[in-house]
Design a protein around this motif. Sequence first.
Motif, short mmCIF file in Angstrom:
data_model
loop_
_atom_site.label_atom_id
_atom_site.label_comp_id
_atom_site.label_asym_id
_atom_site.label_seq_id
_atom_site.Cartn_x
_atom_site.Cartn_y
_atom_site.Cartn_z
N ALA A 2 0.86 -1.18 0.00
CA ALA A 2 0.00 0.00 0.00
C ALA A 2 0.89 1.23 0.00
O ALA A 2 1.87 1.29 0.74
CB ALA A 2 -0.88 0.00 1.24
N SER A 50 14.57 -7.35 5.69
CA SER A 50 14.75 -7.33 7.14
C SER A 50 14.05 -6.15 7.80
O SER A 50 13.54 -6.26 8.91
CB SER A 50 16.24 -7.28 7.48
N ARG A 51 13.97 -5.01 7.10
CA ARG A 51 13.34 -3.85 7.75
C ARG A 51 11.83 -4.04 7.83
O ARG A 51 11.20 -3.60 8.79
CB ARG A 51 13.74 -2.57 7.01
N THR A 52 11.27 -4.72 6.85
CA THR A 52 9.83 -5.04 6.92
C THR A 52 9.59 -6.04 8.04
O THR A 52 8.61 -5.94 8.80
CB THR A 52 9.36 -5.59 5.55
N THR A 77 18.23 -11.09 5.06
CA THR A 77 19.08 -10.28 5.95
C THR A 77 20.50 -10.80 5.99
O THR A 77 20.74 -12.01 5.82
CB THR A 77 18.51 -10.21 7.38
N SER A 78 21.43 -9.88 6.25
CA SER A 78 22.81 -10.28 6.46
C SER A 78 23.14 -10.17 7.95
O SER A 78 24.28 -10.32 8.35
CB SER A 78 23.73 -9.36 5.66
N GLY A 93 21.97 -13.46 0.43
CA GLY A 93 22.64 -13.81 -0.82
C GLY A 93 21.79 -13.44 -2.02
O GLY A 93 21.00 -12.49 -1.98
N1 LIG Z 1 3.00 0.20 2.97
C1 LIG Z 1 3.17 -1.11 2.84
O1 LIG Z 1 2.30 -1.84 2.32
C2 LIG Z 1 4.44 -1.74 3.30
C3 LIG Z 1 4.71 -3.09 3.02
C4 LIG Z 1 5.92 -3.62 3.41
C5 LIG Z 1 6.84 -2.85 4.09
N2 LIG Z 1 6.55 -1.55 4.37
C6 LIG Z 1 7.52 -0.69 5.07
O2 LIG Z 1 8.71 -0.58 4.30
C7 LIG Z 1 9.79 -0.29 5.18
C8 LIG Z 1 10.96 -1.17 4.85
O3 LIG Z 1 11.34 -1.02 3.49
P1 LIG Z 1 12.88 -0.89 3.09
O4 LIG Z 1 12.92 -0.68 1.62
O5 LIG Z 1 13.50 0.13 3.98
O6 LIG Z 1 13.52 -2.28 3.55
P2 LIG Z 1 13.18 -3.83 3.22
O7 LIG Z 1 13.03 -4.01 1.75
O8 LIG Z 1 12.10 -4.31 4.11
O9 LIG Z 1 14.53 -4.51 3.75
C9 LIG Z 1 15.74 -4.22 3.10
C10 LIG Z 1 16.86 -4.94 3.82
O10 LIG Z 1 16.72 -6.36 3.65
C11 LIG Z 1 18.03 -6.95 3.62
N3 LIG Z 1 18.20 -7.60 2.31
C12 LIG Z 1 17.57 -7.30 1.12
N4 LIG Z 1 17.96 -8.12 0.14
C13 LIG Z 1 18.86 -8.96 0.70
C14 LIG Z 1 19.60 -10.07 0.21
N5 LIG Z 1 19.49 -10.45 -1.07
N6 LIG Z 1 20.41 -10.74 1.07
C15 LIG Z 1 20.53 -10.34 2.39
N7 LIG Z 1 19.83 -9.31 2.90
C16 LIG Z 1 19.02 -8.63 2.07
C17 LIG Z 1 19.04 -5.82 3.81
O11 LIG Z 1 19.22 -5.61 5.21
P3 LIG Z 1 20.27 -6.27 6.22
O12 LIG Z 1 21.15 -7.21 5.45
O13 LIG Z 1 21.03 -5.11 6.78
O14 LIG Z 1 19.45 -6.93 7.26
C18 LIG Z 1 18.25 -4.63 3.28
O15 LIG Z 1 18.71 -3.39 3.79
C19 LIG Z 1 9.29 -0.56 6.61
O16 LIG Z 1 9.04 0.67 7.23
C20 LIG Z 1 7.98 -1.30 6.39
O17 LIG Z 1 7.05 -1.04 7.39
C21 LIG Z 1 5.38 -0.97 3.99
#
Ligand SMILES: NC(=O)c1ccc[n+]([C@@H]2O[C@H](COP(=O)([O-])OP(=O)(O)OC[C@H]3O[C@@H](n4cnc5c(N)ncnc54)[C@H](OP(=O)(O)O)[C@@H]3O)[C@@H](O)[C@H]2O)c1
Length: 187
Positions: A2, A50-52, A77-78, A93
């Motif tokens: 969303a 990981s942030r989700t 996550t890493s 990975g």
């Molecule tokens: N509005 C909506 O419907 C909705 C839906 C979903 C999420 N959200 C929001 O979106 C925000 C998060 O989005 P974002 O873009 O900041 O982060 P994200 O996509 O949730 O997470 C990104 C993190 O995942 C890890 N990652 C990604 N690909 C990887 C891989 N191939 N191997 C290892 N680790 C990997 C890395 O972190 P590390 O390796 O450092 O752990 C990367 O920084 C949150 O606030 C969440 O609440 C909103």
Amino acid sequence: MAASLDGFIARKDGSVDWLETLDEFAGGETLDPGFVEVFLKTINCYVMGSRTYETALSFEAKGLGWAYGDKPTFVLTSRELPRTRGTVEFYSGDLAQLVNGQLRPKFRNIWFVGGGAVSGECLRLGLADEVRYSILPILIGYGIRFFEKLDRDVALHLMELKAYKSGTVELRYEVRGHRGEPRNAAT
Ligand SMILES: NC(=O)c1ccc[n+]([C@@H]2O[C@H](COP(=O)([O-])OP(=O)(O)OC[C@H]3O[C@@H](n4cnc5c(N)ncnc54)[C@H](OP(=O)(O)O)[C@@H]3O)[C@@H](O)[C@H]2O)c1
């Protein structure tokens, strides 16, 4: 996911307080909880960044529950993150290797929960068959984009659209594929 009308899924600090909106659209449909329940049953596993995952854990800690039921949930996550249930598995990975090598042979319907980094990577790698995009009746000005760091055009086909009484518009697209050459995202 969303998003606000200006294309953000969260504020820069990750907050999603703006997801609760107060609009009313008289001509809209009412979201039927029975339909949602049936739809959720069609999902075989979830993949999220990981942030989700950290947002999901914070919702759970506030007593808002775990939205992914007992379905296998793969967290990218890493880092070392808390594992609060047996259905959660961590992966680090190559995302294409995870999806094509491990998940597709086992799971028919893979749902990418988000967030923006993961959905951008998913589209960039050509892993998505469909995009489901809900637009909420709000502008938030800045934040995390629905697709972060997308480096080329992706052609879509509009398959379905629904407008709800809440003022939310739900779009469903089929991904037709990459168009053109990758470009520097900054240009
Ligand atoms: N509005 C909506 O419907 C909705 C839906 C979903 C999420 N959200 C929001 O979106 C925000 C998060 O989005 P974002 O873009 O900041 O982060 P994200 O996509 O949730 O997470 C990104 C993190 O995942 C890890 N990652 C990604 N690909 C990887 C891989 N191939 N191997 C290892 N680790 C990997 C890395 O972190 P590390 O390796 O450092 O752990 C990367 O920084 C949150 O606030 C969440 O609440 C909103």
